[in-house]
Design an enzyme around this catalytic site. Structure first.
Site, short mmCIF file in Angstrom:
data_model
loop_
_atom_site.label_atom_id
_atom_site.label_comp_id
_atom_site.label_asym_id
_atom_site.label_seq_id
_atom_site.Cartn_x
_atom_site.Cartn_y
_atom_site.Cartn_z
N LYS A 13 30.74 -12.87 113.45
CA LYS A 13 30.89 -11.85 114.48
C LYS A 13 30.70 -12.47 115.87
O LYS A 13 31.48 -13.29 116.27
CB LYS A 13 29.93 -10.70 114.19
CG LYS A 13 29.89 -10.27 112.70
CD LYS A 13 31.20 -9.66 112.21
CE LYS A 13 31.29 -9.50 110.70
NZ LYS A 13 30.20 -8.79 110.06
N TYR A 61 23.50 -3.19 106.43
CA TYR A 61 24.89 -3.59 106.23
C TYR A 61 25.33 -3.33 104.77
O TYR A 61 24.56 -3.60 103.85
CB TYR A 61 25.04 -5.08 106.59
CG TYR A 61 26.40 -5.64 106.32
CD1 TYR A 61 27.49 -5.28 107.11
CD2 TYR A 61 26.61 -6.54 105.28
CE1 TYR A 61 28.75 -5.80 106.85
CE2 TYR A 61 27.87 -7.07 105.03
CZ TYR A 61 28.92 -6.69 105.82
OH TYR A 61 30.17 -7.20 105.57
N ARG A 119 26.20 -31.88 100.96
CA ARG A 119 25.65 -30.55 100.64
C ARG A 119 24.24 -30.44 101.19
O ARG A 119 23.83 -29.41 101.70
CB ARG A 119 25.65 -30.29 99.12
CG ARG A 119 24.80 -29.05 98.75
CD ARG A 119 25.15 -28.41 97.41
NE ARG A 119 25.37 -29.35 96.35
CZ ARG A 119 24.41 -30.06 95.74
NH1 ARG A 119 23.15 -29.92 96.09
NH2 ARG A 119 24.72 -30.91 94.79
N ASP A 137 18.37 -8.61 110.07
CA ASP A 137 19.75 -9.02 110.31
C ASP A 137 20.03 -8.74 111.78
O ASP A 137 20.06 -7.59 112.22
CB ASP A 137 20.66 -8.20 109.38
CG ASP A 137 22.13 -8.56 109.53
OD1 ASP A 137 22.54 -9.00 110.61
OD2 ASP A 137 22.88 -8.38 108.55
C1 LIG Z 1 29.62 -8.79 108.75
C2 LIG Z 1 28.18 -8.57 108.59
C3 LIG Z 1 27.45 -9.20 107.57
C4 LIG Z 1 28.11 -10.08 106.53
O1 LIG Z 1 28.59 -11.25 107.08
P1 LIG Z 1 29.80 -12.09 106.44
O2 LIG Z 1 29.93 -13.23 107.38
O3 LIG Z 1 30.98 -11.17 106.40
O4 LIG Z 1 29.37 -12.48 105.07
C5 LIG Z 1 26.09 -8.98 107.51
N1 LIG Z 1 25.47 -8.16 108.38
C6 LIG Z 1 26.13 -7.53 109.36
C7 LIG Z 1 25.39 -6.64 110.30
C8 LIG Z 1 27.50 -7.70 109.50
O5 LIG Z 1 28.16 -7.06 110.47
#
Ligand SMILES: *Cc1c(COP(=O)(O)O)cnc(C)c1O
Length: 383
Positions: free
Chosen positions: A195, A98, A46, A170
């Site tokens: 993504k 998001y 961890r 982000d």
């Molecule tokens: C998908 C996404 C998230 C969340 O990510 P997960 O891996 O689904 O938890 C956060 N920010 C953006 C811009 C996203 O497209």
């Protein structure tokens, strides 16, 4: 090193013990300690795992940060970064953040005592007006989902410096290949590695990078305490995905631009949102802070039935949530990413029932255009 080379060799690019061409998947929970009085660099997985550590080092290098960290999801990365704040702190957050970030802020963190004001981050004056004496942080996303609103990262970093705020962003839509917020003055960058970083729609992962080592140490302590870590298999898959990030993105954004131009000329399409089109209001700002427009665009059809008809007729793209995969993905914000938003609020933000989002994959763009063409032009259609 040039970015193409960095993607292959910035982090640990081979196994130091055997010379194997990738870091092994250390599928373990614990590590033998030859000297129980002085523990080695790895004691419990961890806290640290060599496969995850290889990914974390690679992420730090790619974002030009002091420290990289890998989490079980993008939301785990974002939520852990938000734990850098304390009860009673106030944050200014971009209005077009998001949906999951909006939810965690307005449910969990609100209950926990973090105060949030949402402001249109495309307008630096609106952000400035939202700052209060107890404001400690600024959280933005650019280009934002689903209308690709652009926020000026340098202006936000300057505001954060002026008011002594921690600046977080982000960077999922851009990746460090296209945009490096830490270089522009941000303190923390988070990603959904689900993504573009993973890139193959085959895992859920998140990463974060910090500009300085002390912030990295604090975030690492949060990660270790919460335990929201990425497992070794998924860390390895993310490392594997990263090797082709540049070639994927270059091809995907080239195709996205071609498709955006084609859609712009279609009579059925009311509007195309893509920062690569000169008509996009944020195009110049975006070009000043990113290497390219990315591979996500949105377009508006006349009404809900037209959008639903299109999504039922396309053959190539997946119709799904998510983005950034090698296959194209069509999403419907009204019932997917923005389903939780009350309809009047959604419409007020320009997220209409006719809006469709397209994440462009690695198919031949002409095949995608032909597919969109047949889906738009079917005789007897509602369009
Ligand atoms: C998908 C996404 C998230 C969340 O990510 P997960 O891996 O689904 O938890 C956060 N920010 C953006 C811009 C996203 O497209």
């Amino acid at each position: 090193m040039n970015d193409l080379t960095r993607l292959l060799h910035a982090g640990p690019d081979r196994d130091p013990h055997t010379g194997a061409s990738s870091v092994p998947i250390y599928q373990v929970s614990t590590f033998h300690q030859p000297d129980p009085e002085h523990l080695g660099p790895y004691d419990y997985a961890r806290s640290d795992n060599p496969t995850r550590a290889a990914l974390e080092q690679t992420v730090a290098q790619l974002e030009n940060g002091a420290r990289g960290l890998a989490f079980s999801s993008g939301m785990a990365a974002t939520s852990s970064a938000l734990l850098l704040f304390q009860t009673g702190d106030h944050l200014v957050v971009g209005r077009d953040i998001y949906g999951g970030t909006y939810r965690v802020l307005t449910s969990l963190f609100k209950r926990w005592g973090l105060d949030v004001t949402f402001a249109d981050s495309a307008d630096p004056d609106a952000v400035r007006r939202a700052i209060r004496p107890n404001t400690r942080g600024l959280f933005v996303e650019t280009p934002a989902n689903p209308l690709l609103h652009v926020t000026d990262l340098r202006a936000m970093a300057a505001l954060a410096r002026e008011h002594n705020l921690l600046a977080l962003t982000d960077n999922t839509f851009m990746t460090p290949y296209l945009q490096r917020p830490l270089d522009l003055g941000f303190d923390v960058v988070v990603h959904s590695a689900t993504k573009f970083l993973g890139g193959h729609s085959d895992l859920i992962a998140g990463v974060a990078a910090t500009r300085d080592a002390e912030l990295g140490r604090r975030l690492k302590a949060i990660q270790n305490s919460l335990g929201a870590i990425l497992g070794p298999q998924d860390a390895w898959l993310t490392l594997r995905g990263l090797k082709t990030l540049a070639v994927r993105l270059e091809a995907q954004q080239r195709a996205a631009l071609e498709i955006a131009r084609w859609l712009s000329a279609r009579p059925e399409v009311r509007h195309v949102y893509y920062p690569g089109l000169p008509s996009h209001p944020g195009a110049a700002t975006h070009a000043s802070q990113a290497r390219g427009p990315g591979a996500v665009l949105s377009f508006e059809l006349p009404d809900g039935p037209s959008a639903v008809a299109l999504m039922k007729r396309v053959r190539l793209p997946l119709v799904a949530v998510s983005l950034g995969g090698v296959e194209s993905i069509l999403s419907y914000p009204a019932t997917m990413s923005h389903a939780a938003m009350p309809r009047p609020e959604r419409l007020a933000r320009g997220i209409t029932d006719g809006l469709v989002r397209l994440s462009v994959g690695l198919e031949d763009p002409q095949d995608l255009i032909a597919d969109l063409h047949q889906a738009l032009a079917t005789p007897g259609a509602a369009l």
